[in-house]
Design a protein around this motif. Structure first.
Motif, PDB file in Angstrom:
ATOM      1  N   SER A 277       0.826  -1.219   0.000  1.00 34.44           N
ATOM      2  CA  SER A 277       0.000   0.000   0.000  1.00 34.44           C
ATOM      3  C   SER A 277       0.856   1.264   0.000  1.00 34.44           C
ATOM      4  O   SER A 277       0.460   2.279   0.529  1.00 34.44           O
ATOM      5  CB  SER A 277      -0.942   0.051   1.203  1.00 34.44           C
ATOM      6  OG  SER A 277      -1.397  -1.204   1.558  1.00 34.44           O
ATOM      7  N   ARG A 279       3.242   2.097   1.799  1.00 34.88           N
ATOM      8  CA  ARG A 279       3.396   2.631   3.156  1.00 34.88           C
ATOM      9  C   ARG A 279       4.662   3.454   3.325  1.00 34.88           C
ATOM     10  O   ARG A 279       4.646   4.546   3.884  1.00 34.88           O
ATOM     11  CB  ARG A 279       3.394   1.497   4.175  1.00 34.88           C
ATOM     12  CG  ARG A 279       2.015   1.007   4.513  1.00 34.88           C
ATOM     13  CD  ARG A 279       2.072   0.108   5.712  1.00 34.88           C
ATOM     14  NE  ARG A 279       3.012  -0.995   5.511  1.00 34.88           N
ATOM     15  CZ  ARG A 279       3.873  -1.416   6.407  1.00 34.88           C
ATOM     16  NH1 ARG A 279       3.933  -0.838   7.577  1.00 34.88           N
ATOM     17  NH2 ARG A 279       4.665  -2.432   6.158  1.00 34.88           N
ATOM     18  N   ILE A 282       4.583   6.726   1.386  1.00 33.65           N
ATOM     19  CA  ILE A 282       3.608   7.645   1.968  1.00 33.65           C
ATOM     20  C   ILE A 282       4.132   8.198   3.287  1.00 33.65           C
ATOM     21  O   ILE A 282       4.058   9.392   3.554  1.00 33.65           O
ATOM     22  CB  ILE A 282       2.241   6.949   2.157  1.00 33.65           C
ATOM     23  CG1 ILE A 282       1.602   6.714   0.790  1.00 33.65           C
ATOM     24  CG2 ILE A 282       1.314   7.787   3.026  1.00 33.65           C
ATOM     25  CD1 ILE A 282       0.388   5.836   0.810  1.00 33.65           C
ATOM     26  N   LEU A 283       4.725   7.321   4.078  1.00 33.95           N
ATOM     27  CA  LEU A 283       5.248   7.768   5.364  1.00 33.95           C
ATOM     28  C   LEU A 283       6.353   8.795   5.159  1.00 33.95           C
ATOM     29  O   LEU A 283       6.510   9.744   5.921  1.00 33.95           O
ATOM     30  CB  LEU A 283       5.768   6.565   6.157  1.00 33.95           C
ATOM     31  CG  LEU A 283       6.195   6.853   7.586  1.00 33.95           C
ATOM     32  CD1 LEU A 283       5.057   7.445   8.377  1.00 33.95           C
ATOM     33  CD2 LEU A 283       6.685   5.578   8.260  1.00 33.95           C
ATOM     34  N   VAL A 287       1.184  11.402   4.990  1.00 36.72           N
ATOM     35  CA  VAL A 287      -0.099  10.746   4.760  1.00 36.72           C
ATOM     36  C   VAL A 287      -1.128  11.821   4.384  1.00 36.72           C
ATOM     37  O   VAL A 287      -1.227  12.841   5.059  1.00 36.72           O
ATOM     38  CB  VAL A 287      -0.561  10.027   6.050  1.00 36.72           C
ATOM     39  CG1 VAL A 287      -1.957   9.455   5.886  1.00 36.72           C
ATOM     40  CG2 VAL A 287       0.431   8.952   6.449  1.00 36.72           C
ATOM     41  N   ILE A 334       3.581  10.716  12.916  1.00 33.98           N
ATOM     42  CA  ILE A 334       3.347  10.465  11.489  1.00 33.98           C
ATOM     43  C   ILE A 334       3.146  11.821  10.796  1.00 33.98           C
ATOM     44  O   ILE A 334       2.360  12.636  11.264  1.00 33.98           O
ATOM     45  CB  ILE A 334       2.072   9.615  11.275  1.00 33.98           C
ATOM     46  CG1 ILE A 334       2.089   8.372  12.160  1.00 33.98           C
ATOM     47  CG2 ILE A 334       1.865   9.271   9.814  1.00 33.98           C
ATOM     48  CD1 ILE A 334       2.938   7.254  11.686  1.00 33.98           C
ATOM     49  N   ASP A 367      -5.229   9.336   1.338  1.00 37.90           N
ATOM     50  CA  ASP A 367      -4.818   8.043   1.892  1.00 37.90           C
ATOM     51  C   ASP A 367      -5.795   7.648   2.988  1.00 37.90           C
ATOM     52  O   ASP A 367      -6.049   6.474   3.211  1.00 37.90           O
ATOM     53  CB  ASP A 367      -3.403   8.138   2.471  1.00 37.90           C
ATOM     54  CG  ASP A 367      -2.383   8.519   1.411  1.00 37.90           C
ATOM     55  OD1 ASP A 367      -2.427   7.899   0.330  1.00 37.90           O
ATOM     56  OD2 ASP A 367      -1.568   9.420   1.650  1.00 37.90           O
ATOM     57  N   LEU A 448      -3.339   5.727  12.998  1.00 34.75           N
ATOM     58  CA  LEU A 448      -2.401   6.115  11.937  1.00 34.75           C
ATOM     59  C   LEU A 448      -1.107   5.317  12.050  1.00 34.75           C
ATOM     60  O   LEU A 448      -0.585   4.805  11.067  1.00 34.75           O
ATOM     61  CB  LEU A 448      -2.054   7.608  12.043  1.00 34.75           C
ATOM     62  CG  LEU A 448      -3.117   8.622  11.684  1.00 34.75           C
ATOM     63  CD1 LEU A 448      -2.509  10.017  11.665  1.00 34.75           C
ATOM     64  CD2 LEU A 448      -3.722   8.325  10.330  1.00 34.75           C
ATOM     65  N   LYS A 451      -1.614   1.868  10.876  1.00 30.25           N
ATOM     66  CA  LYS A 451      -1.786   1.748   9.432  1.00 30.25           C
ATOM     67  C   LYS A 451      -0.505   2.040   8.663  1.00 30.25           C
ATOM     68  O   LYS A 451      -0.224   1.398   7.662  1.00 30.25           O
ATOM     69  CB  LYS A 451      -2.889   2.708   8.982  1.00 30.25           C
ATOM     70  CG  LYS A 451      -3.404   2.445   7.573  1.00 30.25           C
ATOM     71  CD  LYS A 451      -4.738   3.141   7.386  1.00 30.25           C
ATOM     72  CE  LYS A 451      -5.069   3.371   5.936  1.00 30.25           C
ATOM     73  NZ  LYS A 451      -5.513   2.244   5.179  1.00 30.25           N
ATOM     74  N   TRP A 452       0.286   2.982   9.138  1.00 25.66           N
ATOM     75  CA  TRP A 452       1.418   3.430   8.323  1.00 25.66           C
ATOM     76  C   TRP A 452       2.772   3.007   8.808  1.00 25.66           C
ATOM     77  O   TRP A 452       3.747   3.138   8.113  1.00 25.66           O
ATOM     78  CB  TRP A 452       1.392   4.954   8.192  1.00 25.66           C
ATOM     79  CG  TRP A 452       0.136   5.376   7.588  1.00 25.66           C
ATOM     80  CD1 TRP A 452      -0.898   5.995   8.221  1.00 25.66           C
ATOM     81  CD2 TRP A 452      -0.303   5.141   6.259  1.00 25.66           C
ATOM     82  NE1 TRP A 452      -1.917   6.163   7.356  1.00 25.66           N
ATOM     83  CE2 TRP A 452      -1.591   5.660   6.147  1.00 25.66           C
ATOM     84  CE3 TRP A 452       0.285   4.542   5.138  1.00 25.66           C
ATOM     85  CZ2 TRP A 452      -2.315   5.598   4.974  1.00 25.66           C
ATOM     86  CZ3 TRP A 452      -0.438   4.490   3.971  1.00 25.66           C
ATOM     87  CH2 TRP A 452      -1.720   5.018   3.895  1.00 25.66           C
ATOM     88  N   GLU A 453       2.848   2.558  10.020  1.00 28.82           N
ATOM     89  CA  GLU A 453       4.200   2.248  10.457  1.00 28.82           C
ATOM     90  C   GLU A 453       4.296   0.944  11.216  1.00 28.82           C
ATOM     91  O   GLU A 453       5.074   0.065  10.871  1.00 28.82           O
ATOM     92  CB  GLU A 453       4.729   3.373  11.335  1.00 28.82           C
ATOM     93  CG  GLU A 453       6.203   3.281  11.512  1.00 28.82           C
ATOM     94  CD  GLU A 453       6.694   4.276  12.527  1.00 28.82           C
ATOM     95  OE1 GLU A 453       7.895   4.459  12.605  1.00 28.82           O
ATOM     96  OE2 GLU A 453       5.868   4.847  13.257  1.00 28.82           O
TER      97      GLU A 453
END
Ligand SMILES: Nc1nc2c(ncn2[C@@H]2O[C@H](COP(=O)(O)OP(=O)(O)OP(=O)(O)O)[C@@H](O)[C@H]2O)c(=O)[nH]1
Ligand SMILES: [K+]
Ligand SMILES: [Mg+2]
Length: 550
Positions: A277, A279, A282-283, A287, A334, A367, A448, A451-453
């Protein structure tokens, strides 16, 4: 054995010619393992090899400024500019109290510290001198002017120290990227991601990085890509052996099938990396969070709450926000780019119409989409168990992954209490009274992060990781959950590697030479990520895996 070696070496030369990407030297001696010295570009020209200098700290008044000097004449710079009590050549890697003097007049410019890093144990892999002086405009310019008097010295260009570190094999491309991202990092998440890629710290302290033997590698991204490439080369080595010696002579049976098998597994591993995705990317870049909802739900109030300031106009007039307002914020470490949008409703006002259109586009590009719903706007069903009916304007835009904030809880009637609105990724607040906002922020930040890290990766390495590399990975603690691909460039090369592996899998066993070529290209594609490509690896793997001509 001799014959096998000679043939294999010959083949390696051929490979080297075919790849023609990275000239390299192999340094051998009787007692040591062959060491590869990688040169990624043609040798540096004389101008490029000059001794360079620059101020490495921001200019201006401060306690300390560091002037860095790197190149073959660094030691001479020391003897001309650095005056210590002992007045002799520096002891490498040891900070020394000194006076910095003008090379021609001997005038004392400042009182400070100096350290000499002897090649190759320096950041650039060249001789490096660091002058730690007082940070003041006049001091700094007098020291830089003094350096400019030396005929072999010139000011460094932007990024030139790092470029030399790359040329010297100290850093690969993923580490160079990581280093830049580290300096640019503004949030905790970005810092950790970049640090993982850069692998700074330990790397500076160790000699030329050697994947096979070095336990201090902290550039985990580099290790992961290197691991992929090693695995492809392992498959390739099996094919090479078959091409050279043919099944049945010295080679066990089923080698081709095994190579196919491994290539197949490898392909699904790379594919699972690609299904991340985005990630990491995006990170790295932030985001995109879009706040949307019906007019007057409290979207702009939410943006202001996130920003802790009156960034957006808030009024009781529905349709206050017209254009998109974007802010870059740090939420739980984030980096988040938050967009406040126009309230969604049917309208004939041409200006508002454009705003609504832009809001829809921002929702598509997000996102994460966060819908703010005013408790006032909820369908006022009577029973406590009534399912929540969203306002018509947003109903069609709410999907399974939409985050929802029920706002204006202060206006809730007793009929529909808060528990009726609870659920994963759903929160209830009153941005007016502050009720529930602390819980919302903490839980939202956690969502968050998850989802992202800190999300557990849905894949595992299906390939065997050598023990030393496993050490490097596990030492990092978070290798299983931290994003792997952080730059679009990585993705492009991994995708093309998958295509080449597919190409190999599609060739028939009779076309083994063609198949090997596909794998070679796959290895090359992965090698492009790190900027390190060499074919000597094929030989290493060949001799490790096979007992040829026993
Ligand atoms: N009672 C109550 N009023 C609130 C709350 N949050 C925001 N408001 C008020 O609701 C009104 C609208 O808030 P905004 O933040 O402008 O709403 P919006 O969704 O951005 O509105 P548009 O930009 O017009 O679509 C303002 O008068 C706010 O003060 C809340 O929790 N409770
Ligand atoms: K409003
Ligand atoms: Mg608004």
């Amino acid at each position: 054995m001799q014959r096998a070696l000679a043939k294999a070496v010959q083949r390696s030369r051929h490979d080297q010619h075919c790849l023609a990407i990275a000239p390299f030297f192999v340094v051998r001696s009787a007692h040591t393992e062959p060491k590869r010295v990688r040169l990624l570009h043609p040798a540096l020209s004389d101008a490029q090899r000059a001794t360079i200098y620059a101020l490495s700290t921001p200019p201006g008044k401060a306690g300390v400024a560091v002037v860095r000097v790197s190149g073959p004449n660094a030691i001479d710079v020391w003897s001309k500019l650095v005056k210590t009590r002992k007045r002799q050549l520096p002891e490498p890697w040891k900070m020394e109290r000194c006076q910095v003097v003008h090379p021609e007049t001997g005038e004392i410019l400042d009182d400070g510290l100096a350290v000499f890093f002897k090649a190759p144990r320096s950041f650039t892999t060249e001789d490096v001198v660091e002058l730690h002086i007082h940070s003041g405009r006049a001091i700094i310019s007098s020291v830089l002017a003094a350096l400019s008097r030396l005929p072999y010295c010139r000011p460094a260009e932007a990024g030139e120290f790092t470029r030399r570190a790359f040329h010297g094999g100290r850093l690969d491309l993923t580490q160079v990227e990581g280093l830049k991202d580290l300096v640019d990092a503004e949030t905790e998440g970005q810092r950790r991601l970049a640090l993982r890629a850069a692998g700074v710290g330990e790397i500076y302290a160790c000699r030329r990085v050697d994947y096979e033997s070095h336990k201090n590698i902290k550039g985990a991204t580099r290790v992961q890509f290197e691991q992929l490439r090693t695995e492809i080369i392992g498959c390739l080595a099996k094919l090479e052996a078959l091409i050279d010696f043919g099944e049945g002579e010295d080679i066990e049976e089923g080698v081709y099938e095994e190579a196919r098998d491994r290539a197949f597994k490898l392909k699904s591993t790379i594919q699972s990396y690609l299904q991340d995705s985005r990630r990491g990317e995006i990170l790295r870049s932030g985001v995109r969070l879009t706040i949307f909802g019906a007019p007057n739900a409290g979207k702009s109030s939410l943006l202001n709450f996130f920003a802790q300031r009156e960034a957006a106009i808030v009024t009781p007039v529905p349709g206050t926000t017209r254009d998109i307002l974007e802010l870059s914020l740090d939420i739980g470490g984030i980096p988040v780019i938050v967009s406040d949008t126009a309230g969604l409703r049917k309208t004939v006002d041409p200006v508002e119409l454009i705003g609504v259109e832009r809001a829809r586009k921002a929702i598509d590009a997000a996102d994460i989409a966060l819908c703010v719903v005013s408790c006032e706007d909820l369908d006022r069903g009577d029973g406590e168990d009534c399912p929540v009916e969203f306002p018509e304007a947003v109903r069609a835009l709410i999907g399974d992954d939409t985050f929802i904030l029920f706002n204006k809880s202060d206006l809730l009637t007793t009929k529909r209490d808060k528990s009726n609105l609870a659920g994963p990724h759903r929160w209830t607040t009153s941005l007016k009274t502050g009720d529930g906002t602390t819980e919302f922020l903490a839980s939202f930040a956690k969502a968050l992060q998850k989802k992202w890290e800190l999300l557990q990766t849905s894949f595992t390495l299906s390939i065997d990781i050598p023990r030393n590399l496993r050490y490097a990975l596990s030492d990092n603690g978070d290798s299983g959950s931290t994003p792997f691909i952080t730059h679009a460039r990585h993705r492009v090369h991994l995708k093309s590697a998958v295509q080449f592996i597919d190409g190999f899998l599609a060739t028939s066993p009779d076309d083994i030479v063609l198949g090997a070529e596909e794998l070679r290209y796959a290895a090359r594609a992965v090698g492009k990520v790190s900027g390190l490509i060499d074919v000597e690896d094929v030989l290493d793997a060949l001799f490790k895996d096979f007992c040829i001509g026993k």
